[in-house]
Design a protein around this motif. Structure first.
Motif, PDB file in Angstrom:
ATOM      1  N   GLU A   1     -28.297   9.862  32.826  1.00 48.57           N
ATOM      2  CA  GLU A   1     -27.849  10.829  32.373  1.00 48.57           C
ATOM      3  C   GLU A   1     -26.418  11.175  32.984  1.00 48.57           C
ATOM      4  N   ALA A   2     -25.660  10.228  33.445  1.00 47.97           N
ATOM      5  CA  ALA A   2     -24.532  10.297  33.896  1.00 47.97           C
ATOM      6  C   ALA A   2     -23.427  10.980  33.173  1.00 47.97           C
ATOM      7  N   GLY A   3     -23.186  10.853  32.011  1.00 47.76           N
ATOM      8  CA  GLY A   3     -22.283  11.349  30.991  1.00 47.76           C
ATOM      9  C   GLY A   3     -22.407  12.605  31.260  1.00 47.76           C
ATOM     10  N   LYS A   4     -23.625  13.076  30.890  1.00 45.12           N
ATOM     11  CA  LYS A   4     -23.937  14.692  31.123  1.00 45.12           C
ATOM     12  C   LYS A   4     -23.511  15.342  32.299  1.00 45.12           C
ATOM     13  N   ASP A   5     -24.395  14.658  33.511  1.00 44.94           N
ATOM     14  CA  ASP A   5     -23.978  15.195  34.862  1.00 44.94           C
ATOM     15  C   ASP A   5     -22.683  15.205  35.226  1.00 44.94           C
ATOM     16  N   LEU A   6     -22.012  14.003  34.954  1.00 47.07           N
ATOM     17  CA  LEU A   6     -20.513  14.120  35.416  1.00 47.07           C
ATOM     18  C   LEU A   6     -19.867  15.065  34.409  1.00 47.07           C
ATOM     19  N   GLY A   7     -20.102  15.400  33.274  1.00 41.58           N
ATOM     20  CA  GLY A   7     -19.572  16.720  32.586  1.00 41.58           C
ATOM     21  C   GLY A   7     -19.825  17.604  33.313  1.00 41.58           C
ATOM     22  N   ILE A   8     -20.964  18.061  33.665  1.00 50.88           N
ATOM     23  CA  ILE A   8     -21.275  19.404  34.401  1.00 50.88           C
ATOM     24  C   ILE A   8     -20.356  19.415  35.590  1.00 50.88           C
ATOM     25  N   LEU A   9     -20.130  18.188  36.302  1.00 51.25           N
ATOM     26  CA  LEU A   9     -19.283  18.143  37.538  1.00 51.25           C
ATOM     27  C   LEU A   9     -17.554  18.460  37.194  1.00 51.25           C
ATOM     28  N   ASN A  10     -17.450  17.922  35.991  1.00 47.35           N
ATOM     29  CA  ASN A  10     -16.210  18.020  35.520  1.00 47.35           C
ATOM     30  C   ASN A  10     -15.760  19.594  35.238  1.00 47.35           C
TER      31      ASN A  10
END
Length: 448
Positions: free
Chosen positions: A390-399
């Motif tokens: 879920e890297a894209g989603k979680d990095l999206g949250i961090l972003n």
């Protein structure tokens, strides 16, 4: 050279490395931190050089194109078309577009996790975002109504984040743990150099804004296209197992933030505070030079140009040095903490010396701090991810922290200026935010 990866006949979420790139990887599972997740093997030096070049080009091109507009051409355009209170309008536009960025970064990060395309998971979004962002940014420069400008600038932010969220996830997807600091450094170096270079180039177009917007649009579109040519082609995801049944309810549930991941949220807070601190000054630097230091339009263009050159040089040195050093010493937290504190010192310079000298000292000291920060922080964020799938989603949250910082920073500056009639108080507030960011990073336990 084609942008599209070849179709992979095997239907497996864990394909054999030899089937993917027989000449581009060396199977070696004795050093898991050197294994590329998408290959399941140690990548070659040539492959890592291509990724480094791609991340550097990506960060540089989109940052130059956006900074030309955001730092110079857009605030000058609002002045040129005669809107009342252009600084207030500028703050409003930044706030609205930042909210759009916040939502679109999360959406496209999540969608890029879930897509099952023969062109891969990330490639279609990066290419589509490049074209949408470039076209809409050009149109921003043709409009003469502030509301229309704001709407079209929102479309630009959608395109930009359609590129950004999947591109950052590539670090998690395809870069070994032992190289993430270096790849983050290339991305950070590009962006760190791109912002001041964009301001420098934008200042040269301050009396010819349409030509400036045209160049900015070309650079923004080129960011996605050139990067995809530079990177090794992404493998097909057409035969990967679907993440879920694909119902609308599943899609909504997939946006849930991770649970029981305290370090993830400490990293989020650290980035949020730092970006608020950064945007409070960076987004208003033209107005600060003109209204706080007291320079004319022509003088301010020269000062912005000098600041940009200083920031470009120190930022490039800091970015390219800090990431590889972080990989070598195996530490992420210390460089990020030192960088945040160094940035705070830089912000104090124009507060103490409200002059051209103070602004140049800010450019040098804060530029050095932000160069180190942008080089290592992205690697830190990847390392605290609770689930690589879920890297894209979680990095999206961090972003979202970046986007919230971009939203709150200009709002705080605009509010303080409207209430007090001066830029004086924005500096101690910005310093406080940077220190809070450093303290948040101190609390992270799972990453050294």
């Amino acid at each position: 050279m084609s942008l599209h990866p070849p179709s992979i006949p095997e239907s497996s979420t864990n394909p054999q490395p030899e089937a993917l790139a027989p000449d581009d990887a060396t199977p070696d599972h004795s050093v898991p931190d050197r294994v590329a997740p998408d290959l399941g093997a140690v990548p070659t030096r040539a492959r890592m050089i291509r990724f480094g070049a791609g991340f550097l080009a990506f960060g540089l091109l989109w940052a130059v194109g956006l900074a030309m507009v955001a730092n110079v051409l857009l605030p000058q355009r609002l002045t040129d078309i005669g809107v009342a209170s252009p600084d207030a309008w500028f703050g409003t536009i930044n706030s609205v577009t930042a909210v759009v960025s916040l939502v679109s970064n999360l959406v496209f990060g999540n969608l890029s996790d879930r897509i099952r395309s023969r062109f891969g998971r990330r490639t279609p979004w990066i290419l589509g975002g490049a074209l949408l962002g470039g076209a809409s940014l050009f149109l921003v420069g043709t409009l003469g109504d502030p509301v229309a400008i704001m709407v079209m600038y929102c479309v630009t932010m959608v395109g930009l984040n359609m590129m950004l969220a999947p591109a950052v996830a590539v670090i998690s997807d395809r870069v070994p743990l032992s190289m993430r600091g270096t790849m983050s450094a290339f991305f950070g170096a590009g962006a760190t150099v791109g912002y001041p270079l964009g301001a420098l180039i934008g200042a040269s177009f301050i009396t010819a804004t349409l030509s400036g917007y045209t160049l900015a649009a070309i650079l923004l579109a080129a960011a996605g296209v050139i990067t995809l040519f530079a990177w090794p082609r992404e493998r097909s995801a057409a035969h990967d197992a679907p993440r879920d049944a694909g119902t609308f309810k599943d899609l909504l549930l997939s946006f849930r933030p991770p649970r029981r991941a305290p370090d993830f949220y400490r990293a989020f807070a650290g980035r949020l505070f730092m970006l608020v601190s950064y945007q409070m000054i960076a987004a208003y630097q033209l107005y600060i030079v003109q209204n706080y230091v007291g320079q004319s339009v022509v003088e301010s263009a020269a000062t912005i140009s000098t600041m940009s050159v200083i920031t470009l040089v120190v930022g490039l040195v800091a970015s390219l040095g800090a990431g590889p050093l972080s990989d070598k010493i195996g530490r992420r937290k210390a460089p990020v903490i030192v960088a945040s504190l160094l940035f705070a010192v830089g912000v104090a310079m124009p507060w103490i010396f409200p002059s051209t000298t103070g602004m140049l000292l800010y450019a040098g000291i804060a530029g050095l701090g932000y160069g180190v920060y942008s080089s290592v922080d992205q690697a830190l964020n990847v390392d605290v991810l609770p689930n690589q799938e879920e890297a894209g989603k979680d990095l999206g949250i961090l972003n979202l922290a970046t986007t919230l910082g971009q939203t709150l920073g200009p709002i705080i500056t605009s509010s303080v200026v409207v209430i007090t009639g001066s830029y004086l108080l924005i500096f101690p507030i910005s310093i406080t935010m940077a220190i809070l960011g450093a303290l948040s990073i101190v609390g992270i336990k799972s990453v050294r």
